[in-house]
Design an enzyme around this catalytic site. Structure first.
Site, mmCIF file in Angstrom:
data_model
loop_
_atom_site.group_PDB
_atom_site.id
_atom_site.type_symbol
_atom_site.label_atom_id
_atom_site.label_comp_id
_atom_site.label_asym_id
_atom_site.label_seq_id
_atom_site.Cartn_x
_atom_site.Cartn_y
_atom_site.Cartn_z
ATOM 1 N N PHE A 22 0.844 -1.929 14.131
ATOM 2 C CA PHE A 22 1.062 -1.213 12.750
ATOM 3 C C PHE A 22 0.065 -0.099 13.175
ATOM 4 C CE2 PHE A 22 0.137 0.327 8.676
ATOM 5 C CZ PHE A 22 1.290 0.269 7.992
ATOM 6 N N PHE A 57 -1.965 -8.665 9.741
ATOM 7 C CA PHE A 57 -1.613 -9.980 9.342
ATOM 8 C C PHE A 57 -0.947 -11.259 10.182
ATOM 9 C CE2 PHE A 57 0.068 -12.860 6.585
ATOM 10 C CZ PHE A 57 -0.971 -13.103 5.208
ATOM 11 N N ALA A 85 -5.533 3.797 4.524
ATOM 12 C CA ALA A 85 -4.154 3.686 4.343
ATOM 13 C C ALA A 85 -3.511 2.124 3.617
ATOM 14 C CB ALA A 85 -3.791 4.059 5.625
ATOM 15 N N HIS A 88 -5.359 -3.385 -0.456
ATOM 16 C CA HIS A 88 -5.557 -4.960 0.316
ATOM 17 C C HIS A 88 -6.519 -4.854 0.859
ATOM 18 C CE1 HIS A 88 -2.745 -5.460 -3.418
ATOM 19 N NE2 HIS A 88 -2.013 -5.318 -2.724
ATOM 20 N N ARG A 127 -12.609 4.746 18.089
ATOM 21 C CA ARG A 127 -12.564 3.661 18.674
ATOM 22 C C ARG A 127 -11.899 2.704 19.557
ATOM 23 N NH1 ARG A 127 -15.549 4.080 13.849
ATOM 24 N NH2 ARG A 127 -16.653 2.625 13.306
#
Ligand code: DLZ
Length: 163
Positions: A22, A57, A85, A88, A127
């Site tokens: 992702f 996750f 974006a 949660h 980063r």
């Protein structure tokens, strides 16, 4: 007093790099910097195993499974969570951090945290740029330091410096 010295020489050590796909426009840069840092420290290509997972996750479970094989001295965890974006965001970030911490504690295998949690794409790219401030590079260097200092801790004949 003896202070153990971490080493930047990682020849002979084996690493897993668990990387979330992702936001891969960022995570490929983290991955490249991590692998470059490892090979730059003397790690052989064959001693690096990259484990892709769908998103941050899923990093913790893959890291734990990698550690449980007994084949790795450390696991480097890479991902990119972008607040704007990501509904949660806090939940995923917290689950990821806690999951990696638990996986390392449960297996005793060092794991390092190169999961970006940023407010924007721009912050994430900052980063993941060239050089030592890339968080993938930092996570790899941290893994090398941890592995080498823990190795010295485990061996009574370890070299330390008197301070
Ligand atoms: C679903 C999702 C969202 C919205 N945002 C991110 C993100 O910014 N960074 C990331 O690494 N993963 C994200 N994911 C995917 C989740 O981590 C996970 O892969 C899915 O919820 C499937 O379990």
């Amino acid at each position: 007093m003896i202070e153990l010295q971490p080493s930047r020489d990682a020849r002979g050590f084996r690493f897993a790099v668990v990387v979330a796909r992702f936001n891969d426009f960022v995570t490929v840069r983290l991955r490249k910097a991590a692998v470059d840092a490892l090979t730059g420290a003397g790690v052989l290509d064959d001693d690096i195993t990259v484990v892709p997972v769908p998103g941050s996750f899923e990093i913790a479970l893959a890291a734990r499974k990698a550690a449980e094989t007994g084949r790795f001295d450390a696991v480097i965890c890479l991902g990119c969570l972008i607040r704007g974006a990501t509904p949660h965001f806090e939940y995923i970030a917290s689950a990821t951090a806690h999951g990696i911490t638990s996986a390392s504690a449960a297996t005793g295998v060092p794991m390092t945290f190169g999961v970006l949690t940023t407010n924007s794409v721009e912050e994430a790219l900052e980063r993941a740029g060239a050089g030592a401030s890339n968080k993938g590079h930092e996570a790899a260097v941290a893994a090398i330091e941890l592995v080498t200092v823990l190795r010295r801790l485990a061996h009574p004949e370890s070299k330390g410096v008197r301070v």
